[in-house]
Scaffold this motif. Structure first.
Motif, mmCIF file in Angstrom:
data_model
loop_
_atom_site.group_PDB
_atom_site.id
_atom_site.type_symbol
_atom_site.label_atom_id
_atom_site.label_comp_id
_atom_site.label_asym_id
_atom_site.label_seq_id
_atom_site.Cartn_x
_atom_site.Cartn_y
_atom_site.Cartn_z
ATOM 1 N N GLN A 46 0.824 -1.212 0.000
ATOM 2 C CA GLN A 46 0.000 0.000 0.000
ATOM 3 C C GLN A 46 0.859 1.263 0.000
ATOM 4 O OE1 GLN A 46 -2.450 -0.979 3.464
ATOM 5 N NE2 GLN A 46 -4.274 -0.979 2.166
ATOM 6 N N ILE A 47 1.892 1.288 0.813
ATOM 7 C CA ILE A 47 2.750 2.472 0.925
ATOM 8 C C ILE A 47 3.468 2.749 -0.395
ATOM 9 C CG2 ILE A 47 4.854 3.355 2.006
ATOM 10 C CD1 ILE A 47 3.935 1.997 4.603
ATOM 11 N N ILE A 48 4.033 1.697 -0.999
ATOM 12 C CA ILE A 48 4.778 1.902 -2.246
ATOM 13 C C ILE A 48 3.873 2.421 -3.354
ATOM 14 C CG2 ILE A 48 5.929 0.659 -4.126
ATOM 15 C CD1 ILE A 48 7.425 -0.930 -2.036
ATOM 16 N N PHE A 49 2.694 1.827 -3.512
ATOM 17 C CA PHE A 49 1.783 2.283 -4.567
ATOM 18 C C PHE A 49 1.268 3.698 -4.298
ATOM 19 C CE2 PHE A 49 1.475 -2.161 -5.957
ATOM 20 C CZ PHE A 49 1.451 -1.988 -7.332
ATOM 21 N N GLN A 50 0.948 3.981 -3.033
ATOM 22 C CA GLN A 50 0.385 5.286 -2.698
ATOM 23 C C GLN A 50 1.450 6.383 -2.758
ATOM 24 O OE1 GLN A 50 -3.090 6.060 -1.773
ATOM 25 N NE2 GLN A 50 -2.146 7.963 -2.448
#
Length: 416
Positions: A259-263
């Protein structure tokens, strides 16, 4: 060219073989000759031969010990032992080391040695060809893995699993180990249409998502497989090997990282829905279908109805009443009934029956459970009432539905 190492403390034997054999003509290189095993071992540490021809009785390190040490480093090493010893004990030791040939020196014939070396070259060529083919196959599988996984996931969800072994064999090629427990997780791209518009291609978006998640899985050192399903939906299968609490923390960490990488990097928001652990093909399929059913049912933004749908799916194995779910949500039953129909588009009872009957169809298709067992698994105390409900929903009695599927499968050559 393949490398050959000659080892014998009898110098005339080394000289004879070195000069009498046309090594280049055989496609071989005589890389070195040695008069003791220790010298050969040191050479092999820098330059491992493909073929070893060695005497047994030598100072410092005999041929059996030399073969054993070299085989530990290169199990594919081809070995011919030359010996003055005809005792069975020496031959037995050689056989245990998977030596290809054991030749008595007093019976040594250069033409026979040349024929043997030709056989070795053929064997090495075939092994090399097989390795190249395996490498090409692995490369092809890797290049097409995303597409193959997508087809496999769609086939698993939309078609019966008629043969468990065939399913496991295909799953294994795609990274899913047989008889391994997996946590099944549905991955959802939020605001999918906006993201798709940016990428301008479904294939490009799927390729991008697959590669980013694969990189996160590798960096996090997690044993997991990710595959596309359709549009915004994909599946993550995380293997479970440790205690439940440890596994849950590991999965939460993986999801958070994705989630963090995509966001943060790409401005893409992901949601995840975690199913239950499953090992058998049918259980993995049912977990996937359960997650999709829940996602399809989630057509509203009302958190109470979303929780109601999840509660229903988690309890399809027993009788569920409207009052029970309303109490679970701390809502008035009449208010919950009106709200449910407004958000879902059908009343509570019809919705529950639809999910139970769809699950019944899967169990009739995929398992050998009796109709009585299936009715009990879905919370029906009376098989007759289950039969009546199923026929009203599907237009066929359960036994007719199952027999019809069997006949169709037999017509198409499918083994059940």
């Amino acid at each position: 060219m393949y490398n050959v190492m000659l080892v014998d403390d009898d110098y005339p034997v080394l000289e004879f073989l070195s000069e009498m054999i046309d090594w280049d003509g055989l496609g071989l290189t005589l890389q070195s000759t040695h008069v003791n095993g220790m010298s050969a071992l040191k050479e092999a540490a820098e330059n491992m031969p493909d073929i070893l021809i060695t005497d047994i009785g030598m100072p410092k390190l005999n041929g059996i010990e030399l073969t054993k040490k070299l085989k530990e480093k290169n199990p594919a090493l081809l070995v011919t032992i030359l010996s003055c010893h005809s005792e069975f004990g020496f031959a037995q030791q050689a056989l245990k080391l998977n030596v290809q040939e054991y030749i008595l020196k007093d019976m040594l014939d250069v033409n026979e040695m040349i024929d043997l070396l030709r056989q070795f070259v053929d064997k090495l060529n075939n092994e090399k060809k097989n390795k190249i083919n395996q490498l090409k196959m692995a490369q092809t599988i890797e290049q097409n893995k995303g597409l193959m996984l997508e087809k496999f996931i769609n086939k698993t969800i939309n078609h019966p699993i008629h043969n468990k072994k065939d399913w496991q064999d295909e799953a294994y090629l795609l990274g899913l180990q047989p008889n391994q427990r997996y946590m099944v997780i549905l991955c959802l791209i939020n605001q999918y249409q906006s993201v798709l518009h940016y990428f301008q291609s479904t294939d490009l978006l799927n390729f991008f998502v697959q590669n980013v998640i694969a990189e996160v899985i590798e960096n996090e050192a997690v044993n997991a497989v990710h595959g596309q399903f359709e549009k915004e939906k994909s599946f993550l299968f995380v293997s479970l090997n440790m205690e439940e609490e440890v596994e849950i923390l590991k999965i939460k960490g993986l999801i958070k990282k994705i989630q963090i990488i995509f966001q943060d990097t790409f401005g893409i928001s992901f949601s995840f829905r975690k199913g239950n652990a499953a090992e058998k093909p049918i259980d993995i399929k049912l977990q996937m279908m359960k997650l999709i059913e829940f996602n399809v049912s989630k057509i509203c933004s009302n958190i109470e109805i979303e929780n109601a749908c999840k509660y229903i799916l988690d309890n399809l194995h027993r009788k569920i009443t409207l009052d029970e779910v309303a109490n679970y949500l701390h809502l008035n039953s009449s208010y919950f009934s009106r709200l449910f129909k407004k958000e879902i588009g059908e009343n509570f009872v019809k919705y529950v029956v639809k999910l139970k009957m769809n699950r019944a169809k899967d169990l009739l298709d995929q398992t050998n459970y009796t109709i009585l067992e299936i009715s009990e698994m879905l919370g029906y105390e009376n098989q007759s009432y289950f039969n009546k409900t199923f026929k009203s929903f599907e237009g066929l009695a359960p036994i007719e539905y199952r027999n019809g599927k069997i006949e169709w499968g037999n017509m198409n050559g499918v083994k059940r």
